[in-house]
Design a protein around this motif. Structure first.
Motif, PDB file in Angstrom:
ATOM      1  N   LYS A 370     -10.180  24.669   5.478  1.00 48.76           N
ATOM      2  CA  LYS A 370     -11.327  24.946   6.346  1.00 48.76           C
ATOM      3  C   LYS A 370     -10.899  25.728   7.585  1.00 48.76           C
ATOM      4  CE  LYS A 370     -14.017  20.890   4.924  1.00 48.76           C
ATOM      5  NZ  LYS A 370     -14.567  19.572   5.346  1.00 48.76           N
ATOM      6  N   ARG A 371      -9.752  25.362   8.142  1.00 45.09           N
ATOM      7  CA  ARG A 371      -9.244  26.040   9.341  1.00 45.09           C
ATOM      8  C   ARG A 371      -8.965  27.519   9.052  1.00 45.09           C
ATOM      9  NH1 ARG A 371      -9.250  26.479  14.754  1.00 45.09           N
ATOM     10  NH2 ARG A 371      -7.194  26.972  15.635  1.00 45.09           N
ATOM     11  N   LEU A 372      -8.575  27.829   7.825  1.00 42.87           N
ATOM     12  CA  LEU A 372      -8.310  29.207   7.427  1.00 42.87           C
ATOM     13  C   LEU A 372      -9.592  29.975   7.116  1.00 42.87           C
ATOM     14  CD1 LEU A 372      -5.271  28.547   5.076  1.00 42.87           C
ATOM     15  CD2 LEU A 372      -5.189  29.719   7.293  1.00 42.87           C
ATOM     16  N   GLY A 373     -10.737  29.307   7.189  1.00 38.54           N
ATOM     17  CA  GLY A 373     -12.002  29.952   6.900  1.00 38.54           C
ATOM     18  C   GLY A 373     -12.327  30.022   5.424  1.00 38.54           C
ATOM     19  N   GLY A 375     -13.295  27.333   3.592  1.00 33.33           N
ATOM     20  CA  GLY A 375     -14.062  26.167   3.186  1.00 33.33           C
ATOM     21  C   GLY A 375     -13.180  25.190   2.449  1.00 33.33           C
ATOM     22  N   SER A 376     -13.745  24.496   1.485  1.00 28.39           N
ATOM     23  CA  SER A 376     -12.950  23.559   0.693  1.00 28.39           C
ATOM     24  C   SER A 376     -12.431  24.198  -0.595  1.00 28.39           C
ATOM     25  CB  SER A 376     -13.783  22.319   0.342  1.00 28.39           C
ATOM     26  OG  SER A 376     -14.946  22.699  -0.385  1.00 28.39           O
ATOM     27  N   ALA A 377     -12.737  25.503  -0.793  1.00 28.49           N
ATOM     28  CA  ALA A 377     -12.361  26.168  -2.043  1.00 28.49           C
ATOM     29  C   ALA A 377     -10.886  26.545  -2.075  1.00 28.49           C
ATOM     30  CB  ALA A 377     -13.217  27.415  -2.238  1.00 28.49           C
ATOM     31  N   GLY A 378     -10.305  26.863  -0.912  1.00 30.57           N
ATOM     32  CA  GLY A 378      -8.899  27.250  -0.889  1.00 30.57           C
ATOM     33  C   GLY A 378      -8.670  28.608  -1.516  1.00 30.57           C
ATOM     34  N   GLY A 379      -7.626  28.702  -2.321  1.00 25.81           N
ATOM     35  CA  GLY A 379      -7.278  29.971  -2.946  1.00 25.81           C
ATOM     36  C   GLY A 379      -6.349  29.750  -4.114  1.00 25.81           C
ATOM     37  N   LEU A 380      -5.717  30.803  -4.565  1.00 22.99           N
ATOM     38  CA  LEU A 380      -4.742  30.736  -5.650  1.00 22.99           C
ATOM     39  C   LEU A 380      -3.377  30.443  -5.033  1.00 22.99           C
ATOM     40  CD1 LEU A 380      -4.588  31.470  -8.853  1.00 22.99           C
ATOM     41  CD2 LEU A 380      -3.362  33.489  -8.003  1.00 22.99           C
ATOM     42  N   ARG A 381      -2.762  29.341  -5.447  1.00 29.11           N
ATOM     43  CA  ARG A 381      -1.475  28.956  -4.869  1.00 29.11           C
ATOM     44  C   ARG A 381      -0.337  29.327  -5.815  1.00 29.11           C
ATOM     45  NH1 ARG A 381      -0.227  22.748  -3.385  1.00 29.11           N
ATOM     46  NH2 ARG A 381      -0.169  22.616  -5.663  1.00 29.11           N
ATOM     47  N   VAL A 382       0.578  30.136  -5.316  1.00 30.27           N
ATOM     48  CA  VAL A 382       1.749  30.561  -6.068  1.00 30.27           C
ATOM     49  C   VAL A 382       2.965  29.872  -5.465  1.00 30.27           C
ATOM     50  CG1 VAL A 382       3.171  32.510  -6.779  1.00 30.27           C
ATOM     51  CG2 VAL A 382       0.677  32.784  -6.569  1.00 30.27           C
ATOM     52  N   GLY A 383       3.507  28.910  -6.175  1.00 28.84           N
ATOM     53  CA  GLY A 383       4.639  28.147  -5.671  1.00 28.84           C
ATOM     54  C   GLY A 383       5.892  28.396  -6.498  1.00 28.84           C
ATOM     55  N   LEU A 384       6.948  28.821  -5.853  1.00 32.92           N
ATOM     56  CA  LEU A 384       8.218  29.052  -6.536  1.00 32.92           C
ATOM     57  C   LEU A 384       9.035  27.769  -6.592  1.00 32.92           C
ATOM     58  CD1 LEU A 384       9.055  32.450  -4.846  1.00 32.92           C
ATOM     59  CD2 LEU A 384       8.460  32.115  -7.251  1.00 32.92           C
ATOM     60  N   SER A 385       9.760  27.600  -7.695  1.00 31.79           N
ATOM     61  CA  SER A 385      10.615  26.434  -7.922  1.00 31.79           C
ATOM     62  C   SER A 385      11.995  26.908  -8.374  1.00 31.79           C
ATOM     63  CB  SER A 385       9.992  25.520  -8.987  1.00 31.79           C
ATOM     64  OG  SER A 385       8.747  25.015  -8.541  1.00 31.79           O
ATOM     65  N   PRO A 386      12.982  26.017  -8.397  1.00 35.96           N
ATOM     66  CA  PRO A 386      14.342  26.444  -8.754  1.00 35.96           C
ATOM     67  C   PRO A 386      14.462  27.099 -10.125  1.00 35.96           C
ATOM     68  CG  PRO A 386      14.397  24.273  -7.762  1.00 35.96           C
ATOM     69  CD  PRO A 386      12.948  24.614  -7.965  1.00 35.96           C
TER      70      PRO A 386
END
Length: 406
Positions: A370-373, A375-386
């Motif tokens: 919400k702080r990022l504007g 809402g509660s939808a967020g976005g696509l999260r790309v997380g790198l792992s080892p």
């Protein structure tokens, strides 16, 4: 050098051919961790004790010898073994400690939470504050940079602040607040610091004492282990707290906080995950597990940062059609994306159809989204792992390119 080929061949799930960017929600599991859990269940096992083989096996898994779970987590976090508490999850542990600590609060006191945090480090404190008639204060972060600075905390501290809850790394956008500096400020105010290290512990060396936290909670399934929660504190601080417990159960620290029978097979897997990470520094000249862990986490961090640089460069080539909300100077290799006139959920489904797994949502970081504007939808999260490699990143970037053209 980081041996990515050995890492990838040691994780059975990768044989399915999926490029996994969902590590922030839970990593894939090495065969050695799976084997350790199976071995624990294949042997006689019962409640802890010293008489029967099952009792001795259970006790060995928890606290018997150099390779047991409590010692392994103490090595990983640079904490004291007698201050490592196991629980079902980081969320459960935070609720348990929130209920216990709330008994020490009085009306007129206040508690600080931040909008950068996962809801598991917000809602328990908010609910306990409401129950005890304590004021809840919010520390905001800069939505343009994603930074949570010391000043954001100092602005809401008072002489009546009893506890500050803050993340060591945002699971949504990767931002890493300056925890050591925040800890000094919080302690000067006479308050306790509760740190959510769930996302942080997967990507960098944890030094509990150096961070200055009073409580640090993490989840082994975010760093190649099983689904269990771990909390580190100080023995003397734990000894001062009196949680609800059953009358015949142990009142010793840390057992007084561990309700019911521990999940022995998961603790065996936790120890195996720590040892797996340590073994990534196989060429390290020392056999000391903590030193090997520090060396291994340095290798993991460098590997992930190289991939992050490749990802960032590729995203720039996609132009203004993609917006990255992960902009902090200090951050983990986790990137949140939104798209011009396109839904992140559609991107998630499009990539999944190509065996590229990068989920969309706010991932329980509702206040941050919400702080990022967003809402509660967020976005696509790309997380790198080892276990990610350059070809994974290329597949992701190609998939995003095709999605934007589709």
């Amino acid at each position: 050098m980081f041996d990515i080929d050995t890492v990838r061949t040691s994780i059975p799930a990768l044989k399915a051919g999926i490029a996994h960017f969902d590590g922030p929600g839970g990593t894939q599991t090495p065969a050695s961790v799976i084997d350790a859990m199976a071995e624990a269940l294949a042997q006689p096992l019962s409640n802890r004790g010293t008489v029967t083989p099952g009792e001795r096996n259970a006790d060995q898994i928890v606290s018997g010898g150099a390779s047991e779970a409590r010692r392994a987590m103490a090595d990983l976090l640079a904490a004291e073994e007698s201050a490592i508490v196991f629980g079902r999850s980081a969320t459960q542990l935070t609720y348990d400690f929130a209920r216990t600590l709330a008994r020490t609060w009085e009306p007129g006191d206040d508690v600080v939470v931040t909008r950068l945090d996962h809801d598991a480090n917000i809602r328990p404190w908010q609910q306990m504050a409401a129950r005890e008639g304590v004021t809840l204060r919010w520390a905001d972060f800069d939505p343009e940079t994603g930074e949570l600075a010391v000043e954001h905390i100092s602005d809401v501290l008072s002489e009546r602040t009893r506890l500050v809850a803050v993340t060591a790394a945002s699971n949504l956008i990767g931002s890493r607040p300056p925890i050591a500096a925040i800890a000094r400020l919080v302690h000067q105010a006479g308050a306790l610091l509760y740190v959510d290290g769930v996302h942080y512990a997967a990507h960098d060396t944890v030094d509990f004492a150096a961070l200055g936290a009073d409580f640090f909670v993490c989840s082994p399934y975010k760093f190649l282990g099983p689904h269990v929660g771990v909390l580190a504190s100080r023995p003397a601080l734990l000894d001062s707290l009196k949680p609800d417990k059953l009358l015949p159960s142990s009142d010793a620290v840390p057992e007084r906080f561990e309700l019911g029978t521990l999940p022995y097979e998961l603790l065996a897997g936790t120890r195996a995950a720590v040892d797996y990470i340590a073994d990534l520094s196989a060429k390290s000249p020392t056999t000391h597990r903590r030193r090997r862990l520090v060396a291994a986490m340095a290798l993991i961090s460098k590997h992930e940062q190289v991939l992050r640089a490749q990802l960032d460069a590729g995203l720039l080539e996609l132009g203004e059609a993609v917006t990255s909300h992960s902009r902090a100077q200090e951050r983990t290799p986790t990137t949140l994306l939104t798209f011009a006139d396109r839904d992140a959920q559609d991107a998630y489904r499009f990539l999944a159809s190509r065996s590229v797994q990068a989920p969309a949502g706010s991932f329980y970081a509702v206040e941050a989204s919400k702080r990022l504007g967003l809402g509660s939808a967020g976005g696509l999260r790309v997380g790198l792992s080892p276990y990610n490699d350059s070809s994974d990143v290329t597949r992701l970037l190609n998939g995003l390119h095709d999605f934007l053209r589709s």
